[in-house]
Design a protein around this motif. Structure first.
Motif, PDB file in Angstrom:
ATOM      1  N   THR A   1       0.889  -1.071   0.008  1.00  0.00           N
ATOM      2  CA  THR A   1      -0.021  -0.158  -0.074  1.00  0.00           C
ATOM      3  C   THR A   1       0.905   1.280   0.053  1.00  0.00           C
ATOM      4  O   THR A   1       0.136   2.460   0.219  1.00  0.00           O
ATOM      5  N   LYS A   2       2.072   1.138  -0.338  1.00  0.00           N
ATOM      6  CA  LYS A   2       3.097   2.330  -0.339  1.00  0.00           C
ATOM      7  C   LYS A   2       2.483   3.173  -1.609  1.00  0.00           C
ATOM      8  O   LYS A   2       2.364   2.940  -2.435  1.00  0.00           O
ATOM      9  N   ASN A   3       2.350   4.441  -1.248  1.00  0.00           N
ATOM     10  CA  ASN A   3       1.799   5.518  -2.149  1.00  0.00           C
ATOM     11  C   ASN A   3       0.515   5.216  -2.533  1.00  0.00           C
ATOM     12  O   ASN A   3       0.101   5.900  -3.768  1.00  0.00           O
ATOM     13  N   LEU A   4      -0.261   4.323  -1.827  1.00  0.00           N
ATOM     14  CA  LEU A   4      -1.616   4.035  -2.364  1.00  0.00           C
ATOM     15  C   LEU A   4      -2.642   5.137  -1.633  1.00  0.00           C
ATOM     16  O   LEU A   4      -2.674   5.290  -0.486  1.00  0.00           O
ATOM     17  N   PHE A   5      -3.412   5.868  -2.780  1.00  0.00           N
ATOM     18  CA  PHE A   5      -4.290   6.796  -2.146  1.00  0.00           C
ATOM     19  C   PHE A   5      -5.667   6.371  -2.321  1.00  0.00           C
ATOM     20  O   PHE A   5      -6.493   6.910  -1.417  1.00  0.00           O
ATOM     21  N   ASN A   6      -6.092   5.537  -2.770  1.00  0.00           N
ATOM     22  CA  ASN A   6      -7.596   4.794  -3.127  1.00  0.00           C
ATOM     23  C   ASN A   6      -8.173   4.404  -1.624  1.00  0.00           C
ATOM     24  O   ASN A   6      -7.531   3.495  -0.944  1.00  0.00           O
ATOM     25  N   LYS A   7      -9.047   5.086  -1.077  1.00  0.00           N
ATOM     26  CA  LYS A   7      -9.488   4.918   0.268  1.00  0.00           C
ATOM     27  C   LYS A   7     -10.327   3.531   0.127  1.00  0.00           C
ATOM     28  O   LYS A   7     -10.022   2.846   1.512  1.00  0.00           O
ATOM     29  N   ASP A   8     -11.002   3.268  -0.706  1.00  0.00           N
ATOM     30  CA  ASP A   8     -11.588   2.020  -0.855  1.00  0.00           C
ATOM     31  C   ASP A   8     -10.788   0.771  -0.664  1.00  0.00           C
ATOM     32  O   ASP A   8     -10.782  -0.189  -0.155  1.00  0.00           O
ATOM     33  N   ILE A   9      -9.594   0.733  -1.384  1.00  0.00           N
ATOM     34  CA  ILE A   9      -8.561  -0.306  -1.487  1.00  0.00           C
ATOM     35  C   ILE A   9      -8.006  -0.127  -0.027  1.00  0.00           C
ATOM     36  O   ILE A   9      -7.725  -1.459   0.431  1.00  0.00           O
TER      37      ILE A   9
END
Length: 376
Positions: free
Chosen positions: A113-121
């Motif tokens: 999830t590094k640099n992952l923005f999607n709130k749902d994911i």
């Protein structure tokens, strides 16, 4: 141009065409067929044979997508019952396809999830409906098995680690969108994912809209710059890309998809004649090529607000570039923007961001860039 048919369309679509309304049928509906073209992607091909959709990926991988387990398939093809209900994604590029198709329910595992923005994911990872399986070369086989994916979309690289996964018997499907040299070719891989998850129509409609916006703006730029060139009133702006990291400068080559976006946005890339997709150069070599470039594109993950002072601090010689002196650095911070998470399916947005900088008169005055803007 490669043409195929066999996209399942629902009864609701037929009724809509005749002015009627109704509920959308499920993914197994086979009431009618529409055509689909693979126009730009070069690393996958699709054709139909005896009611079976045959998907060729690269030169080595061949899949037969079927609606019934007892459907016979040609020799050399791996049978996949579609639509698949679960999968694991290895890259942000792959995940972008599922995001725009509103198919996060199908994703049961990701690498991190590094640099992952999607709130749902992120929420799905938090509640355990999506597991983190580790990075390439260090996969957690037990977590992969626990996710119980029908197939795993992989992105072959030197780090690998797929041999252990192969031993589980799970079907591995290469997603080679990252190899595409055309921005629309990379975006078109959403169609391949759509075929596997039963959203062929949605993927086609989505891609067609991206293609239309991209090509309309591209044509507008071409018309404008051709007129300027013929009147000798303007030369195309020049642009360079990248920065020094660990003693070398990774420069995208003239065949890279980013170089194509520069061209389509009405700029000349400084190493446009390079026939590769990218190479590592010493500072002196890059400076010789790009010292007088009008613009300088930078994408990084700077912790905080990036600035010209920060750019100079990272490499004092950066201040020698014309684009630095004239404050024409084009910048995107991946810690602030979901860049790789969604841009693979938004080449039209990337194009518009660059056009707004190179030729601002060609976009609406109040256009707000999504990814790239001039560094302040």
């Amino acid at each position: 141009m490669k043409k195929i048919s066999w996209i399942i369309v629902t009864v609701a679509v037929m009724m809509a065409c005749s002015g009627q309304s109704g509920k959308v049928a499920d993914a197994d509906s086979q009431d009618s067929v529409i055509s689909m073209e693979v126009k730009y992607a070069t690393f996958f091909n699709v054709r139909d044979s005896a009611g079976v959709r045959l998907v060729d990926i690269g030169r080595k991988d061949h899949f037969a997508l079927v609606r019934s387990d007892d459907t016979p398939v040609p020799d050399g093809y791996t049978k996949v019952r579609v639509p698949i209900k679960s999968t694991i994604c290895m890259t942000a590029l792959q995940l972008s396809n599922f995001t725009v198709l509103q198919a996060h329910d199908v994703v049961k595992g990701i690498t991190g999830t590094k640099n992952l923005f999607n709130k749902d994911i992120r929420q799905r990872v938090k509640d355990g409906s999506i597991v983190k399986i580790g990075m390439e070369g260090e996969f957690d086989t037990e977590l992969i098995l626990a996710a119980n994916p029908d197939v795993i979309f992989i992105s072959p690289s030197k780090r690998g680690g797929y041999d252990a996964i192969k031993e589980t018997g799970i079907t591995l499907v290469p997603h080679l969108g990252y190899k595409e040299l055309d921005p629309l070719g990379q975006a078109e891989w959403v169609k391949l994912v759509g075929m596997f998850i039963g959203k062929e129509r949605e993927a086609t409609v989505l891609f067609d809209s991206v293609e239309q916006r991209y090509n309309e703006l591209k044509s507008k730029v071409q018309s404008s710059t051709a007129k300027d060139q013929s009147s000798k009133s303007q030369d195309l702006p020049t642009v360079t890309s990248g920065e020094m990291h660990y003693g070398t400068w990774h420069a995208v080559g003239g065949k890279n998809y980013l170089a194509q976006i520069f061209r389509d946005a009405g700029a000349r890339y400084v190493i446009d004649d390079d026939e590769t997709s990218g190479e590592n150069l010493e500072f002196e070599k890059m400076y010789a090529l790009a010292a007088n470039a009008d613009y300088w594109r930078i994408l990084n993950s700077y912790p905080g607000d990036f600035s010209y002072d920060a750019l100079k601090a990272s490499e004092p010689r950066n201040e020698l570039f014309k684009a630095f002196k004239e404050r024409k650095v084009i910048y995107c911070n991946m810690k602030q923007q979901a860049y790789y998470e969604i841009t693979p399916v938004e080449p039209d947005v990337l194009l518009k961001d660059f056009v707004a900088i190179f030729h601002p008169e060609l976009v609406e005055p109040d256009y707000e860039p999504k990814y790239y803007r001039l560094l302040k």
